[in-house]
Write a protein that holds these residues in place. Structure first.
Motif, PDB file in Angstrom:
ATOM      1  N   MET A   1       1.047  -1.156   0.077  1.00  0.00           N
ATOM      2  CA  MET A   1       0.056   0.008  -0.134  1.00  0.00           C
ATOM      3  C   MET A   1       0.952   1.289   0.006  1.00  0.00           C
ATOM      4  SD  MET A   1      -2.999   1.067   2.778  1.00  0.00           S
ATOM      5  CE  MET A   1      -4.011  -0.390   2.088  1.00  0.00           C
ATOM      6  N   VAL A   2       0.714   2.308  -0.978  1.00  0.00           N
ATOM      7  CA  VAL A   2       1.392   3.256  -1.132  1.00  0.00           C
ATOM      8  C   VAL A   2       0.608   4.543  -0.736  1.00  0.00           C
ATOM      9  CG1 VAL A   2       2.791   4.877  -2.850  1.00  0.00           C
ATOM     10  CG2 VAL A   2       2.805   2.337  -2.802  1.00  0.00           C
ATOM     11  N   ASN A   3       1.245   5.410   0.042  1.00  0.00           N
ATOM     12  CA  ASN A   3       0.546   6.600   0.572  1.00  0.00           C
ATOM     13  C   ASN A   3       0.894   7.553  -0.668  1.00  0.00           C
ATOM     14  OD1 ASN A   3      -0.407   9.101   1.438  1.00  0.00           O
ATOM     15  ND2 ASN A   3       1.089   8.848   3.377  1.00  0.00           N
ATOM     16  N   SER A   4       0.171   7.491  -1.687  1.00  0.00           N
ATOM     17  CA  SER A   4       0.404   8.381  -2.763  1.00  0.00           C
ATOM     18  C   SER A   4       0.274  10.034  -2.655  1.00  0.00           C
ATOM     19  CB  SER A   4      -0.607   8.072  -3.952  1.00  0.00           C
ATOM     20  OG  SER A   4      -1.913   7.937  -3.630  1.00  0.00           O
ATOM     21  N   VAL A   5      -0.709  10.076  -1.448  1.00  0.00           N
ATOM     22  CA  VAL A   5      -0.575  11.672  -1.078  1.00  0.00           C
ATOM     23  C   VAL A   5       0.693  12.241  -0.723  1.00  0.00           C
ATOM     24  CG1 VAL A   5      -1.755  13.082   0.664  1.00  0.00           C
ATOM     25  CG2 VAL A   5      -2.955  11.167  -0.319  1.00  0.00           C
ATOM     26  N   ALA A   6       1.799  11.251  -0.400  1.00  0.00           N
ATOM     27  CA  ALA A   6       3.005  11.954   0.030  1.00  0.00           C
ATOM     28  C   ALA A   6       3.923  11.980  -1.047  1.00  0.00           C
ATOM     29  CB  ALA A   6       3.495  11.028   1.228  1.00  0.00           C
ATOM     30  N   LEU A   7       3.514  11.832  -2.235  1.00  0.00           N
ATOM     31  CA  LEU A   7       4.378  11.553  -3.452  1.00  0.00           C
ATOM     32  C   LEU A   7       4.256  12.963  -4.193  1.00  0.00           C
ATOM     33  CD1 LEU A   7       3.757   8.050  -4.614  1.00  0.00           C
ATOM     34  CD2 LEU A   7       5.519   8.997  -3.446  1.00  0.00           C
TER      35      LEU A   7
ATOM     36  N   GLY B   1       6.622  15.325  -4.005  1.00  0.00           N
ATOM     37  CA  GLY B   1       8.107  15.607  -4.487  1.00  0.00           C
ATOM     38  C   GLY B   1       8.241  16.870  -4.357  1.00  0.00           C
ATOM     39  N   ASP B   2       7.881  17.657  -3.298  1.00  0.00           N
ATOM     40  CA  ASP B   2       8.163  18.819  -3.026  1.00  0.00           C
ATOM     41  C   ASP B   2       9.095  18.954  -1.646  1.00  0.00           C
ATOM     42  OD1 ASP B   2       6.307  18.154  -1.033  1.00  0.00           O
ATOM     43  OD2 ASP B   2       4.918  19.713  -1.189  1.00  0.00           O
ATOM     44  N   GLY B   3       9.561  17.801  -1.134  1.00  0.00           N
ATOM     45  CA  GLY B   3      10.494  18.054  -0.116  1.00  0.00           C
ATOM     46  C   GLY B   3       9.970  17.927   1.259  1.00  0.00           C
ATOM     47  N   CYS B   4       8.712  17.804   1.510  1.00  0.00           N
ATOM     48  CA  CYS B   4       7.798  18.108   2.536  1.00  0.00           C
ATOM     49  C   CYS B   4       8.380  16.851   3.714  1.00  0.00           C
ATOM     50  CB  CYS B   4       6.376  18.067   2.727  1.00  0.00           C
ATOM     51  SG  CYS B   4       5.669  16.386   2.099  1.00  0.00           S
ATOM     52  N   GLY B   5       8.079  17.059   5.201  1.00  0.00           N
ATOM     53  CA  GLY B   5       8.615  16.025   5.935  1.00  0.00           C
ATOM     54  C   GLY B   5       8.011  14.660   5.824  1.00  0.00           C
ATOM     55  N   ILE B   6       6.806  14.558   5.618  1.00  0.00           N
ATOM     56  CA  ILE B   6       6.197  13.175   5.323  1.00  0.00           C
ATOM     57  C   ILE B   6       6.447  12.937   4.027  1.00  0.00           C
ATOM     58  CG2 ILE B   6       3.946  14.121   4.479  1.00  0.00           C
ATOM     59  CD1 ILE B   6       2.675  11.994   5.654  1.00  0.00           C
ATOM     60  N   CYS B   7       6.531  13.641   3.002  1.00  0.00           N
ATOM     61  CA  CYS B   7       7.227  13.090   1.536  1.00  0.00           C
ATOM     62  C   CYS B   7       8.571  12.564   1.630  1.00  0.00           C
ATOM     63  CB  CYS B   7       6.989  14.458   0.644  1.00  0.00           C
ATOM     64  SG  CYS B   7       5.440  15.306   0.614  1.00  0.00           S
ATOM     65  N   SER B   8       9.420  13.298   2.232  1.00  0.00           N
ATOM     66  CA  SER B   8      10.940  12.636   2.189  1.00  0.00           C
ATOM     67  C   SER B   8      10.707  11.446   3.256  1.00  0.00           C
ATOM     68  CB  SER B   8      11.662  13.657   2.982  1.00  0.00           C
ATOM     69  OG  SER B   8      11.709  15.124   2.450  1.00  0.00           O
ATOM     70  N   GLN B   9      10.163  11.232   4.170  1.00  0.00           N
ATOM     71  CA  GLN B   9      10.089   9.870   5.008  1.00  0.00           C
ATOM     72  C   GLN B   9       9.598   9.005   4.072  1.00  0.00           C
ATOM     73  OE1 GLN B   9       7.806  10.354   8.681  1.00  0.00           O
ATOM     74  NE2 GLN B   9       7.880   7.982   8.829  1.00  0.00           N
ATOM     75  N   VAL B  10       8.236   8.980   3.458  1.00  0.00           N
ATOM     76  CA  VAL B  10       7.635   8.062   2.617  1.00  0.00           C
ATOM     77  C   VAL B  10       8.660   7.654   1.473  1.00  0.00           C
ATOM     78  CG1 VAL B  10       5.717   7.730   0.966  1.00  0.00           C
ATOM     79  CG2 VAL B  10       5.387   8.677   3.180  1.00  0.00           C
ATOM     80  N   GLU B  11       9.395   8.665   0.818  1.00  0.00           N
ATOM     81  CA  GLU B  11      10.154   8.327  -0.406  1.00  0.00           C
ATOM     82  C   GLU B  11      11.341   7.594   0.198  1.00  0.00           C
ATOM     83  OE1 GLU B  11      12.495  10.538  -3.748  1.00  0.00           O
ATOM     84  OE2 GLU B  11      10.914  11.314  -2.825  1.00  0.00           O
TER      85      GLU B  11
ATOM     86  N   LEU C   1      -1.264  11.099 -10.232  1.00  0.00           N
ATOM     87  CA  LEU C   1       0.276  11.572  -9.557  1.00  0.00           C
ATOM     88  C   LEU C   1       0.970  12.271 -10.857  1.00  0.00           C
ATOM     89  CD1 LEU C   1       1.239   8.113  -8.008  1.00  0.00           C
ATOM     90  CD2 LEU C   1       0.654  10.546  -7.085  1.00  0.00           C
ATOM     91  N   SER C   2       2.098  12.791 -10.375  1.00  0.00           N
ATOM     92  CA  SER C   2       2.875  13.542 -11.561  1.00  0.00           C
ATOM     93  C   SER C   2       3.651  12.441 -12.315  1.00  0.00           C
ATOM     94  CB  SER C   2       3.958  14.370 -10.901  1.00  0.00           C
ATOM     95  OG  SER C   2       4.721  13.632 -10.131  1.00  0.00           O
ATOM     96  N   ARG C   3       3.910  13.146 -13.438  1.00  0.00           N
ATOM     97  CA  ARG C   3       4.845  11.906 -14.254  1.00  0.00           C
ATOM     98  C   ARG C   3       6.279  11.191 -13.801  1.00  0.00           C
ATOM     99  NH1 ARG C   3       4.050  13.153 -20.146  1.00  0.00           N
ATOM    100  NH2 ARG C   3       2.488  14.776 -20.361  1.00  0.00           N
ATOM    101  N   GLU C   4       6.624  12.369 -12.710  1.00  0.00           N
ATOM    102  CA  GLU C   4       7.846  11.921 -12.355  1.00  0.00           C
ATOM    103  C   GLU C   4       7.750  10.846 -11.230  1.00  0.00           C
ATOM    104  OE1 GLU C   4      11.448  13.774  -9.551  1.00  0.00           O
ATOM    105  OE2 GLU C   4       9.954  15.155 -10.141  1.00  0.00           O
TER     106      GLU C   4
END
Length: 205
Positions: free
Chosen positions: A1-7, A9-19, A91-94
């Protein structure tokens, strides 16, 4: 299960952790697929089953629109050619390319658009967007039942009754109950005039 909301790519705290977590899972999957698992990056690490994963996420991978989607629960014809906005509708292309590259999935299940769609990514990875399971969003909601193994999967779509059919059934049942109730009241009330008439006849004698 992927938390796609955290993808985003803006470097937010939760985004960096999920990535970072996704990259670690990807590394373990790749180590399980390696012909020589004792390489420096894989030595001593936890091994995952050698099986292509199934991604389950809210947002679909990038696609331009629902123009190529069909079926009774697909988007209405007037909405299928409306372009999707990256990071809002899909999601974005990237981010989409990252997920495909990291996991090499055998199936992707997504939602968000409220309409069904089946697409192929890279010509080999199927993605199924599951429509909304709510009459608030569509007249014919549905859900998917799945049977999964390490090598294969089978999916079956089940539809709820049309909202219009349900409302018509409720209204018809309510009307029938009203008729039965009124008929019952009439039958209960009918003996009283008859008894009163007999009493008057008895007094007249």
């Amino acid at each position: 299960m992927v938390n796609s909301v955290a993808l985003e790519g803006d470097g937010c705290g939760i985004c960096s952790q999920v990535e970072a977590e996704l990259i670690e899972v990807s590394r373990k999957l790749n180590c399980s697929r390696e012909q020589e698992p004792d390489s420096n990056q894989c030595a001593g690490g936890q091994r995952l089953p050698v099986s292509a994963p199934i991604l389950l996420q809210h947002y679909p991978l990038y696609r331009a629109s629902d123009a190529n989607c069909s079926g009774e629960d697909a988007a209405p014809p007037e909405e299928r050619n409306v372009p999707f906005q990256e990071k809002y509708d899909v999601l974005s292309r990237e981010a989409s390319q990252k997920l495909l590259w990291w996991f090499r999935p055998r199936l992707i299940l997504s939602g968000h658009t409220h309409s069904a769609c089946e697409v192929l990514h890279g010509g080999s990875v199927p993605e199924i967007s599951v429509p909304s399971f709510s009459w608030r969003n569509r007249n014919n909601p549905s859900f998917i039942l799945g049977s999964l193994t390490s090598r294969d999967y089978a999916l079956s779509k089940c539809f709820l009754p049309l909202e219009g059919t349900v409302l018509s059934t409720y209204c018809g049942a309510a009307g029938l109950l009203v008729v039965l109730a009124l008929t019952g009241v009439g039958r209960l009330a009918s003996p009283f005039p008859s008894a009163w008439t007999r009493l008057r006849m008895h007094r007249a004698r």
